[in-house]
Write an enzyme that holds these catalytic residues in place. Structure first.
Site, PDB file in Angstrom:
ATOM      1  N   ASP A 112      19.003  42.704  34.161  1.00 27.74           N
ATOM      2  CA  ASP A 112      18.925  41.726  35.241  1.00 27.74           C
ATOM      3  C   ASP A 112      18.836  40.276  34.739  1.00 27.74           C
ATOM      4  O   ASP A 112      17.861  39.897  34.089  1.00 27.74           O
ATOM      5  CB  ASP A 112      17.695  41.988  36.106  1.00 27.74           C
ATOM      6  CG  ASP A 112      17.628  43.414  36.619  1.00 27.74           C
ATOM      7  OD1 ASP A 112      17.802  44.341  35.813  1.00 27.74           O
ATOM      8  OD2 ASP A 112      17.360  43.604  37.813  1.00 27.74           O
ATOM      9  N   GLU A 136      22.014  40.333  39.617  1.00 29.65           N
ATOM     10  CA  GLU A 136      21.507  40.235  40.985  1.00 29.65           C
ATOM     11  C   GLU A 136      20.413  39.192  41.193  1.00 29.65           C
ATOM     12  O   GLU A 136      20.150  38.810  42.326  1.00 29.65           O
ATOM     13  CB  GLU A 136      20.998  41.605  41.459  1.00 29.65           C
ATOM     14  CG  GLU A 136      19.683  42.030  40.864  1.00 29.65           C
ATOM     15  CD  GLU A 136      18.794  42.708  41.912  1.00 29.65           C
ATOM     16  OE1 GLU A 136      19.231  42.914  43.045  1.00 29.65           O
ATOM     17  OE2 GLU A 136      17.647  42.991  41.586  1.00 29.65           O
ATOM     18  N   ASN A 137      19.772  38.721  40.134  1.00 30.15           N
ATOM     19  CA  ASN A 137      18.725  37.701  40.273  1.00 30.15           C
ATOM     20  C   ASN A 137      19.130  36.367  39.658  1.00 30.15           C
ATOM     21  O   ASN A 137      18.289  35.523  39.352  1.00 30.15           O
ATOM     22  CB  ASN A 137      17.422  38.159  39.613  1.00 30.15           C
ATOM     23  CG  ASN A 137      16.839  39.396  40.258  1.00 30.15           C
ATOM     24  OD1 ASN A 137      16.647  40.418  39.605  1.00 30.15           O
ATOM     25  ND2 ASN A 137      16.547  39.323  41.549  1.00 30.15           N
ATOM     26  N   ASN A 174      19.025  45.434  44.818  1.00 23.35           N
ATOM     27  CA  ASN A 174      18.460  45.210  46.146  1.00 23.35           C
ATOM     28  C   ASN A 174      18.495  43.753  46.588  1.00 23.35           C
ATOM     29  O   ASN A 174      18.354  43.451  47.775  1.00 23.35           O
ATOM     30  CB  ASN A 174      17.018  45.732  46.208  1.00 23.35           C
ATOM     31  CG  ASN A 174      16.114  45.070  45.187  1.00 23.35           C
ATOM     32  OD1 ASN A 174      16.393  45.100  43.987  1.00 23.35           O
ATOM     33  ND2 ASN A 174      15.023  44.483  45.640  1.00 23.35           N
ATOM     34  N   HIS A 175      18.701  42.810  45.646  1.00 20.24           N
ATOM     35  CA  HIS A 175      18.773  41.383  46.016  1.00 20.24           C
ATOM     36  C   HIS A 175      20.202  40.887  46.191  1.00 20.24           C
ATOM     37  O   HIS A 175      20.426  39.678  46.294  1.00 20.24           O
ATOM     38  CB  HIS A 175      18.069  40.536  44.955  1.00 20.24           C
ATOM     39  CG  HIS A 175      16.573  40.673  44.957  1.00 20.24           C
ATOM     40  ND1 HIS A 175      15.788  40.195  45.980  1.00 20.24           N
ATOM     41  CD2 HIS A 175      15.730  41.246  44.062  1.00 20.24           C
ATOM     42  CE1 HIS A 175      14.510  40.458  45.717  1.00 20.24           C
ATOM     43  NE2 HIS A 175      14.455  41.108  44.563  1.00 20.24           N
ATOM     44  N   HIS A 205      19.670  51.138  39.674  1.00 20.65           N
ATOM     45  CA  HIS A 205      18.736  50.067  40.020  1.00 20.65           C
ATOM     46  C   HIS A 205      17.603  50.679  40.845  1.00 20.65           C
ATOM     47  O   HIS A 205      17.731  50.888  42.048  1.00 20.65           O
ATOM     48  CB  HIS A 205      19.473  48.993  40.837  1.00 20.65           C
ATOM     49  CG  HIS A 205      18.782  47.677  40.866  1.00 20.65           C
ATOM     50  ND1 HIS A 205      18.833  46.779  39.826  1.00 20.65           N
ATOM     51  CD2 HIS A 205      18.020  47.093  41.817  1.00 20.65           C
ATOM     52  CE1 HIS A 205      18.150  45.696  40.128  1.00 20.65           C
ATOM     53  NE2 HIS A 205      17.636  45.869  41.328  1.00 20.65           N
ATOM     54  N   HIS A 221      16.043  46.843  37.329  1.00 18.39           N
ATOM     55  CA  HIS A 221      15.199  46.465  38.453  1.00 18.39           C
ATOM     56  C   HIS A 221      13.779  46.045  38.082  1.00 18.39           C
ATOM     57  O   HIS A 221      13.253  45.108  38.662  1.00 18.39           O
ATOM     58  CB  HIS A 221      15.117  47.579  39.517  1.00 18.39           C
ATOM     59  CG  HIS A 221      14.230  47.230  40.683  1.00 18.39           C
ATOM     60  ND1 HIS A 221      14.503  46.182  41.543  1.00 18.39           N
ATOM     61  CD2 HIS A 221      13.064  47.786  41.120  1.00 18.39           C
ATOM     62  CE1 HIS A 221      13.544  46.125  42.472  1.00 18.39           C
ATOM     63  NE2 HIS A 221      12.663  47.056  42.228  1.00 18.39           N
ATOM     64  N   HIS A 267      12.596  44.726  35.325  1.00 19.01           N
ATOM     65  CA  HIS A 267      12.572  43.540  34.453  1.00 19.01           C
ATOM     66  C   HIS A 267      11.732  43.729  33.197  1.00 19.01           C
ATOM     67  O   HIS A 267      11.433  42.762  32.502  1.00 19.01           O
ATOM     68  CB  HIS A 267      12.076  42.294  35.216  1.00 19.01           C
ATOM     69  CG  HIS A 267      12.944  41.897  36.344  1.00 19.01           C
ATOM     70  ND1 HIS A 267      12.752  40.726  37.065  1.00 19.01           N
ATOM     71  CD2 HIS A 267      14.032  42.498  36.911  1.00 19.01           C
ATOM     72  CE1 HIS A 267      13.665  40.625  38.014  1.00 19.01           C
ATOM     73  NE2 HIS A 267      14.450  41.699  37.947  1.00 19.01           N
TER      74      HIS A 267
END
Length: 285
Positions: free
Chosen positions: A8, A39-40, A67-68, A153, A178, A180
């Site tokens: 991520d 995604e982040n 999810n983000h 994830h 997910h 991190h």
């Protein structure tokens, strides 16, 4: 075939580090295919079209999410015109974008990439096990794809391990994202699938999962938010995994964690990791 995966990407620190380091890292490892979870990447929440393109321009072949993925609303639009960015496969039918794709690697191999999200302690999406089964039945290893990679994830380690075990021998790699936080269990499962519970993040580890420490600590102490979560902006560490895949079987022969940066262990992890990978390749080429 040599495949590089980076976990991520978190905020400006993470994306700058990845965009700066990836061209050289890909060349040093002679990676045929690169996947980056982005995604982040936009302020710690979601991804924009410009950032996605920056990651692709830096050397990523595919950008996965989680999810983000919809935190930046523009993603709902641009994902339709960017086939190299995936969203979780098990979103409801009709969700924009794709959760799986067949991509051509630099060595000419066809790589099936699946982006799947867990359900334990997360949103109640479609069954990830059934969704993976559907995709790899339609495009099986060595009959439809030369390699199959799954970015899972998910929050729960047990769910990640279960998916790895369930598809051991039928996919090339199952790598978790997910949380991190990089885990220490990189290994090739008995059936030949490379597995890692979590690749970790690409971001500032002098933080709380990539965010400035003050606000998360305040919330844990008081249960009261006092502001927004903001990404930490210190020097970033790049985390992921480097996987070698046998051309004949499509299964993994090795997996080596990648950690480039000084934060973890207080050492020059980039030098140590690069040397360790180089030595391993020399002995096993």
């Amino acid at each position: 075939m040599r495949l590089l995966f980076l976990g991520d990407v978190l905020g400006r620190a993470g994306r700058n580090a990845v965009c700066e380091a990836l061209p050289d890292l890909r060349a040093r490892l002679a990676a045929d295919f690169v996947i980056v979870n982005g995604e982040n990447a936009a302020g710690g929440f979601g991804i924009t079209e410009v950032i996605c393109q920056d990651l692709l321009d830096a050397g990523a072949d595919v950008v996965t999410t989680g999810n983000h993925v919809w935190d930046q609303r523009e993603a709902l639009v641009f994902i339709g015109r960017q086939p190299r960015m995936l969203r979780p496969l098990n979103f409801p039918s009709g969700t924009p974008g794709l959760g799986a794709g067949l991509f051509r690697a630099a060595n000419g191999a066809d790589v099936l990439v699946l982006n799947v999200m867990g359900r334990v302690f997360m949103d109640a999406l479609e069954d990830p096990f059934k969704m993976v089964e559907r995709e790899i039945t339609a495009c099986p290893l060595k009959r439809g794809a030369d390699a199959i990679f799954i970015d899972f994830h998910a929050e729960a380690t047990s769910e990640k391990q279960a998916l790895g075990v369930a598809f051991d021998g039928r996919v090339s790699a199952v790598i978790g994202t997910h949380t991190h936080v990089p885990t220490a269990d990189a290994r090739v499962l008995p059936g030949g699938t490379a597995y890692l519970t979590d690749a970790g993040m690409c971001g500032d580890y002098n933080s709380i999962i990539g965010m400035d420490k003050e606000e998360p600590v305040h919330r844990f102490l008081t249960r009261i938010p006092s502001g927004r979560f903001t990404p930490a902006l210190g020097p970033a560490t790049i985390c992921g995994a480097f996987i070698e895949i046998d051309d004949a079987t499509g299964l993994a022969t090795s997996i080596v964690p990648v950690r480039d940066g000084a934060a973890l262990g207080g050492k020059r992890e980039d030098e140590l990791t690069s040397r360790a990978i180089a030595e391993w390749l020399e002995k096993n080429r």
